[in-house]
Design a protein around this motif. Structure first.
Motif, mmCIF file in Angstrom:
data_model
loop_
_atom_site.group_PDB
_atom_site.id
_atom_site.type_symbol
_atom_site.label_atom_id
_atom_site.label_comp_id
_atom_site.label_asym_id
_atom_site.label_seq_id
_atom_site.Cartn_x
_atom_site.Cartn_y
_atom_site.Cartn_z
ATOM 1 N N LEU A 115 0.808 -1.226 0.000
ATOM 2 C CA LEU A 115 0.000 0.000 0.000
ATOM 3 C C LEU A 115 0.839 1.273 0.000
ATOM 4 O O LEU A 115 0.561 2.200 -0.755
ATOM 5 C CB LEU A 115 -0.955 -0.002 1.202
ATOM 6 C CG LEU A 115 -1.891 1.185 1.323
ATOM 7 C CD1 LEU A 115 -2.864 1.227 0.151
ATOM 8 C CD2 LEU A 115 -2.647 1.129 2.642
ATOM 9 N N PHE A 116 1.865 1.340 0.827
ATOM 10 C CA PHE A 116 2.663 2.559 0.910
ATOM 11 C C PHE A 116 3.383 2.852 -0.412
ATOM 12 O O PHE A 116 3.512 4.001 -0.802
ATOM 13 C CB PHE A 116 3.676 2.480 2.053
ATOM 14 C CG PHE A 116 4.469 3.747 2.221
ATOM 15 C CD1 PHE A 116 3.895 4.861 2.807
ATOM 16 C CD2 PHE A 116 5.780 3.820 1.790
ATOM 17 C CE1 PHE A 116 4.613 6.036 2.951
ATOM 18 C CE2 PHE A 116 6.511 4.989 1.926
ATOM 19 C CZ PHE A 116 5.929 6.104 2.515
ATOM 20 N N LEU A 151 2.257 2.169 -3.369
ATOM 21 C CA LEU A 151 1.260 2.654 -4.324
ATOM 22 C C LEU A 151 0.735 4.041 -3.977
ATOM 23 O O LEU A 151 0.423 4.835 -4.858
ATOM 24 C CB LEU A 151 0.079 1.685 -4.384
ATOM 25 C CG LEU A 151 0.356 0.323 -4.994
ATOM 26 C CD1 LEU A 151 -0.862 -0.579 -4.829
ATOM 27 C CD2 LEU A 151 0.718 0.467 -6.465
ATOM 28 N N TRP A 152 0.612 4.297 -2.679
ATOM 29 C CA TRP A 152 0.003 5.549 -2.233
ATOM 30 C C TRP A 152 0.766 6.088 -1.023
ATOM 31 O O TRP A 152 0.314 5.976 0.101
ATOM 32 C CB TRP A 152 -1.464 5.303 -1.902
ATOM 33 C CG TRP A 152 -2.244 6.514 -1.543
ATOM 34 C CD1 TRP A 152 -2.125 7.771 -2.036
ATOM 35 C CD2 TRP A 152 -3.285 6.587 -0.565
ATOM 36 N NE1 TRP A 152 -3.028 8.622 -1.447
ATOM 37 C CE2 TRP A 152 -3.756 7.908 -0.535
ATOM 38 C CE3 TRP A 152 -3.864 5.666 0.280
ATOM 39 C CZ2 TRP A 152 -4.768 8.329 0.318
ATOM 40 C CZ3 TRP A 152 -4.885 6.077 1.127
ATOM 41 C CH2 TRP A 152 -5.327 7.390 1.135
ATOM 42 N N PRO A 153 1.947 6.660 -1.240
ATOM 43 C CA PRO A 153 2.722 7.155 -0.107
ATOM 44 C C PRO A 153 2.067 8.378 0.535
ATOM 45 O O PRO A 153 1.813 9.375 -0.125
ATOM 46 C CB PRO A 153 4.080 7.506 -0.712
ATOM 47 C CG PRO A 153 3.905 7.499 -2.179
ATOM 48 C CD PRO A 153 2.625 6.819 -2.509
ATOM 49 N N SER A 154 1.734 8.242 1.792
ATOM 50 C CA SER A 154 1.179 9.344 2.576
ATOM 51 C C SER A 154 1.370 9.017 4.045
ATOM 52 O O SER A 154 1.730 7.895 4.404
ATOM 53 C CB SER A 154 -0.315 9.536 2.273
ATOM 54 O OG SER A 154 -1.075 8.508 2.871
ATOM 55 N N THR A 208 -1.012 6.064 5.007
ATOM 56 C CA THR A 208 -0.584 4.726 4.603
ATOM 57 C C THR A 208 0.716 4.329 5.298
ATOM 58 O O THR A 208 0.960 3.154 5.523
ATOM 59 C CB THR A 208 -0.423 4.621 3.074
ATOM 60 O OG1 THR A 208 0.498 5.602 2.621
ATOM 61 C CG2 THR A 208 -1.754 4.776 2.382
ATOM 62 N N GLU A 209 1.526 5.303 5.662
ATOM 63 C CA GLU A 209 2.739 5.007 6.416
ATOM 64 C C GLU A 209 2.380 4.436 7.787
ATOM 65 O O GLU A 209 3.058 3.551 8.300
ATOM 66 C CB GLU A 209 3.562 6.287 6.575
ATOM 67 C CG GLU A 209 4.900 6.088 7.217
ATOM 68 C CD GLU A 209 5.722 7.362 7.252
ATOM 69 O OE1 GLU A 209 6.760 7.357 7.920
ATOM 70 O OE2 GLU A 209 5.338 8.370 6.628
#
Length: 175
Positions: A33-34, A36-39, A42-43
């Motif tokens: 997940l991180f 694909l969508w680093p934020s 998600t971190e």
């Protein structure tokens, strides 16, 4: 073996399959997940690196979601306690394998993940949790989520928080 069959009805095993599958699928999904969508969100939910500590998230969040999605309040304390025990067990076994024994096999990591998820179901069924410990359990969850947040934002130095496959990476540099 006959005694185990008497204690665990087939219907009970069948009821565990959907939440078990959901927990596995969620854990596998969280692993990437991180990337694909680093934020920051998600971190907090997904592993950012391959450290032993970060992989607790693959057990904690999926089992917590499964606990609330598939089960009623009747045995919630047992389920929540089982989740903490599964996470602690995974940390101890992964630490022993990677740090003490120096293991690096992906197959062992995958088996540990599956076994950590699977351990939740019998623990949830048979773990005795006295009513008097509910406030302690709530405190442990507040502490666990706080530690997850703190160690995600500022991981301490140490083997538990580093990717064990990189422990001797400097030896393999060809430059």
């Amino acid at each position: 073996m006959e005694q185990i069959k008497e204690q665990i009805p087939i219907a009970e095993l069948k009821r565990c399959l959907p939440p078990f599958g959901a927990a596995l699928a969620l854990g596998i999904g969280l692993h990437g997940l991180f990337g694909l969508w680093p934020s920051i969100l998600t971190e907090f939910l997904a592993p950012v690196n391959e450290s032993i500590w970060e992989h607790v998230k693959l057990i904690f969040w999926p089992l917590l979601l499964v606990e609330f999605a598939f089960y009623s309040k009747e045995r919630r304390a047992r389920g929540l306690t089982a989740i903490l025990l599964c996470c602690a067990g995974m940390l101890v076994i992964a630490w022993s394998y990677h740090v003490v024994l120096g293991g690096r096999l992906l197959a062992v990591d995958l088996a540990l993940f599956v076994l950590s998820i699977a351990a939740y179901f019998p623990l949830r069924r048979w773990l005795p949790v006295p009513r008097s410990s509910l406030s302690l359990l709530a405190g442990l969850y507040i502490l666990a989520i706080g530690i997850l947040l703190a160690f995600t934002l500022t991981p301490p130095r140490g083997t538990l928080f580093n990717d064990p496959s990189l422990a001797d990476a400097w030896v393999h540099l060809t430059c």
